[in-house]
Design a protein around this motif. Structure first.
Motif, PDB file in Angstrom:
ATOM      1  N   VAL A   1      31.530  37.029  31.402  1.00  0.00           N
ATOM      2  CA  VAL A   1      32.102  37.934  32.405  1.00  0.00           C
ATOM      3  C   VAL A   1      31.583  39.351  32.205  1.00  0.00           C
ATOM      4  N   SER A   2      31.428  39.751  30.949  1.00  0.00           N
ATOM      5  CA  SER A   2      30.968  41.111  30.664  1.00  0.00           C
ATOM      6  C   SER A   2      29.541  41.353  31.152  1.00  0.00           C
TER       7      SER A   2
ATOM      8  N   GLY B   1      36.933  37.089  46.192  1.00  0.00           N
ATOM      9  CA  GLY B   1      37.572  35.780  46.131  1.00  0.00           C
ATOM     10  C   GLY B   1      39.012  35.825  46.593  1.00  0.00           C
ATOM     11  N   SER B   2      39.732  36.862  46.166  1.00  0.00           N
ATOM     12  CA  SER B   2      41.120  37.015  46.575  1.00  0.00           C
ATOM     13  C   SER B   2      41.236  37.210  48.083  1.00  0.00           C
ATOM     14  N   GLY B   3      40.340  38.022  48.641  1.00  0.00           N
ATOM     15  CA  GLY B   3      40.370  38.277  50.081  1.00  0.00           C
ATOM     16  C   GLY B   3      40.091  37.038  50.905  1.00  0.00           C
ATOM     17  N   ILE B   4      39.127  36.232  50.446  1.00  0.00           N
ATOM     18  CA  ILE B   4      38.803  34.999  51.177  1.00  0.00           C
ATOM     19  C   ILE B   4      39.993  34.048  51.158  1.00  0.00           C
ATOM     20  N   LYS B   5      40.632  33.917  50.011  1.00  0.00           N
ATOM     21  CA  LYS B   5      41.769  33.010  49.904  1.00  0.00           C
ATOM     22  C   LYS B   5      42.962  33.477  50.749  1.00  0.00           C
ATOM     23  N   ARG B   6      43.134  34.774  50.854  1.00  0.00           N
ATOM     24  CA  ARG B   6      44.200  35.279  51.719  1.00  0.00           C
ATOM     25  C   ARG B   6      43.882  35.005  53.187  1.00  0.00           C
ATOM     26  N   GLN B   7      42.615  35.061  53.522  1.00  0.00           N
ATOM     27  CA  GLN B   7      42.198  34.736  54.882  1.00  0.00           C
ATOM     28  C   GLN B   7      42.509  33.272  55.189  1.00  0.00           C
TER      29      GLN B   7
ATOM     30  N   LEU C   1      32.535  32.775  40.296  1.00  0.00           N
ATOM     31  CA  LEU C   1      33.835  32.988  39.663  1.00  0.00           C
ATOM     32  C   LEU C   1      34.284  31.797  38.826  1.00  0.00           C
ATOM     33  N   LEU C   2      34.152  30.586  39.373  1.00  0.00           N
ATOM     34  CA  LEU C   2      34.744  29.412  38.747  1.00  0.00           C
ATOM     35  C   LEU C   2      34.132  29.061  37.387  1.00  0.00           C
ATOM     36  N   PRO C   3      32.810  28.867  37.270  1.00  0.00           N
ATOM     37  CA  PRO C   3      32.279  28.463  35.962  1.00  0.00           C
ATOM     38  C   PRO C   3      32.499  29.504  34.873  1.00  0.00           C
ATOM     39  N   ARG C   4      32.378  30.760  35.209  1.00  0.00           N
ATOM     40  CA  ARG C   4      32.599  31.804  34.201  1.00  0.00           C
ATOM     41  C   ARG C   4      34.050  31.816  33.724  1.00  0.00           C
TER      42      ARG C   4
ATOM     43  N   VAL D   1      40.849  35.144  41.010  1.00  0.00           N
ATOM     44  CA  VAL D   1      41.197  35.454  42.399  1.00  0.00           C
ATOM     45  C   VAL D   1      42.420  36.368  42.472  1.00  0.00           C
ATOM     46  N   LYS D   2      42.732  37.016  41.360  1.00  0.00           N
ATOM     47  CA  LYS D   2      43.739  38.076  41.308  1.00  0.00           C
ATOM     48  C   LYS D   2      45.123  37.619  41.783  1.00  0.00           C
ATOM     49  N   ILE D   3      45.557  36.467  41.300  1.00  0.00           N
ATOM     50  CA  ILE D   3      46.921  36.029  41.590  1.00  0.00           C
ATOM     51  C   ILE D   3      47.882  36.861  40.740  1.00  0.00           C
ATOM     52  N   PRO D   4      48.855  37.523  41.337  1.00  0.00           N
ATOM     53  CA  PRO D   4      49.815  38.321  40.564  1.00  0.00           C
ATOM     54  C   PRO D   4      50.868  37.415  39.930  1.00  0.00           C
ATOM     55  N   ILE D   5      50.472  36.693  38.902  1.00  0.00           N
ATOM     56  CA  ILE D   5      51.326  35.654  38.329  1.00  0.00           C
ATOM     57  C   ILE D   5      52.656  36.214  37.835  1.00  0.00           C
TER      58      ILE D   5
END
Length: 514
Positions: free
Chosen positions: A50-51, A63-69, A268-271, A387-391
């Motif tokens: 990730v770094s 990713g978060s925006g697409i999922k909200r869409q 996003l997923l593999p990393r 995807v920035k879920i505010p858990i």
């Protein structure tokens, strides 16, 4: 999977809450060592890759925006997906719940006349207990993901989203293979290469004989009718290409609007999951191609509570999950209690917010009711979610719902009293002044080891230091505090300006605030 073992503990069947199940799992020292070693390794790999990406936060936001869409346009996207898949020669089936989904898949397999099928790991099929339902119909489903195969042969349950057998070590896996895998004997060692080779030889026969395969889906693309599976071993590629019939069970939240959206998620997923820059195998299919791959293709679109989750403004964020398991690998609660304690297909922080929403919490005694409390609220899961879920926000909201809607006897009254006291500074200060009486519960070492009544749950697993003889406010008003403050002034120590007394704002202050 073979029928459930008779001796299987109740918490592995999801029949008891997390609190009780965790007590059982915490006593498994070997499992705790396995989890600590595995999650530490995965965390380090993820952090390293990730770094390397300077745009990592931009990718997360995308990713978060697409999922909200997707959540906002779910009905339109599902209809578009069905239309394109059908146009490409596939068949789309709609399942409102697990019963309907299992009935659809069972019927499709029965129409082929086959009794043995292969599967690529699918969280959705585990969610609906498909293997158990197929077994009732006389159909044997063989898991082909290596970790999932270990779980199946060991008559066990998955304990991790990405690595279902993370709670097992190599010695345990060797014993499982020797006892359950044909043509495997005591000469097998616990070396990873030998274990992998034994499983390869065993699975190759399953692949060559299977006429029907069942898969899950990492992503479904509404624009092109494409389904995507990402994996590391190649077992998915074998399941998706060799059989004559392919049945894919896909949760409706797995949709993406456009094919180009895969660019974001395949970074996003593999990393986030395996700590790799790119997964070794990415399979994409959109329908039937004559002479190439399965000639009968079915997609089962699974709701199973997802529509209800969409109705919750805060809770719906959980449906953004791409099943990377990053939140599990950083969670101190998961690392110590293990995945089985959650009694759910989805363990860890994501399971704590997703499972109760999918299954519902009918009462305070429901096993799912304790899951929102299976967290220290440290916030690590929020930081690593791709995807920035505010858990933590969702956990707090679900705790609020549980207490207000399904509070245990007396719990709601107790919380109301606490809120009343905290809302009145004068009353709160008076309560704090009598807290010193709790010192009688401590011994000579000023440690409380046993608390009365419902408070005993706290001291069952930790000691509590006795309260001080006086509160800070009492000390601040004492001669000692005034003396120390005077000495500090003489020595020229800068002083903070006095804080304004707590209390309601004056009308003029309210106007300035607004």
């Amino acid at each position: 999977m073979p029928p459930r073992a008779p001796h299987e503990p109740a918490h592995l069947r999801g029949e008891v809450g997390f609190t009780k199940a965790a007590h059982t799992e915490l006593n498994k020292a070997t499992q705790r060592r396995n989890l600590q070693k595995a999650t530490t390794s995965i965390r380090a790999k993820r952090a390293r890759v990730v770094s390397e990406r300077e745009d990592w936060q931009d990718l997360r936001e995308a990713g978060s925006g697409i999922k909200r869409q997707v959540a906002a346009l779910m009905p339109e996207l599902l209809e578009q997906f069905e239309e394109v898949v059908t146009k490409n020669g596939g068949h789309v089936h709609w399942a409102r719940d697990s019963r309907e989904a299992c009935e659809i898949v069972t019927k499709l397999i029965q129409e082929t006349g086959e009794k043995n099928i292969v599967k690529i790991k699918s969280m959705a099929t585990m969610e609906i207990a498909l293997n158990d339902e197929l077994a009732k119909a006389g159909i044997s489903a063989r898991e082909t993901d290596l970790a999932e195969l270990i779980v199946q042969l060991g008559h066990d349950r998955p304990s991790h989203i990405l690595v279902p057998a993370i709670h097992r070590n190599r010695a345990e896996i060797r014993d499982i293979f020797i006892n359950e895998m044909p043509d495997t004997d005591e000469t097998l060692s616990s070396e990873p290469a030998e274990l992998a080779e034994a499983s390869r030889l065993f699975l190759r026969r399953q692949f060559m004989d299977a006429k029907v395969a069942v898969s899950g889906a990492n992503f479904g693309v509404a624009e092109t009718g494409t389904i995507s599976i990402v994996e590391s071993e190649g077992n998915g590629r074998m399941c998706l290409t060799l059989p004559e019939t392919l049945i894919s069970v896909m949760g409706i939240e797995k949709l993406l609007p456009k094919f180009s959206d895969l660019e974001v998620f395949l970074q996003l997923l593999p990393r986030s999951s395996t700590g790799e820059r790119m997964n070794p195998y990415t399979s994409l299919w959109s329908g039937i191609t004559e002479g190439d791959g399965p000639q009968n293709f079915h997609v089962v679109l699974l709701d199973n509570g997802r529509t209800a989750v969409l109705a919750d403004e805060i809770g719906r964020e959980a449906l953004k999950c791409i099943r990377c398991s990053a939140c599990l690998n950083v969670c101190p609660v998961y690392e110590r209690a293990g995945g089985h304690a959650y009694g759910s297909t989805y363990p860890g922080p994501i399971g704590a917010i997703l499972t109760p929403q999918l299954t519902g919490i009918d009462s305070a005694k429901d096993p799912s009711a304790s899951l929102p409390f299976a967290s220290s609220l440290c916030g690590r899961c929020d930081e690593v979610c791709p995807v920035k879920i505010p858990i933590t926000d969702i956990l707090l909201e679900m705790r609020h719902q549980k207490v207000t809607q399904h509070a245990l006897k007396g719990e709601k009254s107790l919380m109301n009293l606490a809120a009343l006291a905290m809302g009145k500074p004068a009353m709160w200060n008076k309560l704090m002044r009598v807290m010193f009486m709790g010192r009688i519960l401590g011994g000579r070492d000023h440690t409380i080891r046993h608390m009365p009544s419902f408070l005993a749950g706290w001291t069952n697993v930790r000691d509590v230091v006795t309260p001080p003889k006086q509160t800070f406010r009492q000390w601040w008003e004492s001669d000692e505090a005034h003396r120390l403050l005077a000495e500090a002034r003489k020595q020229g120590v800068p002083q903070q300006p006095a804080a304004e007394p707590a209390g309601p704002l004056h009308p003029s202050d309210e106007e300035e605030e607004s």
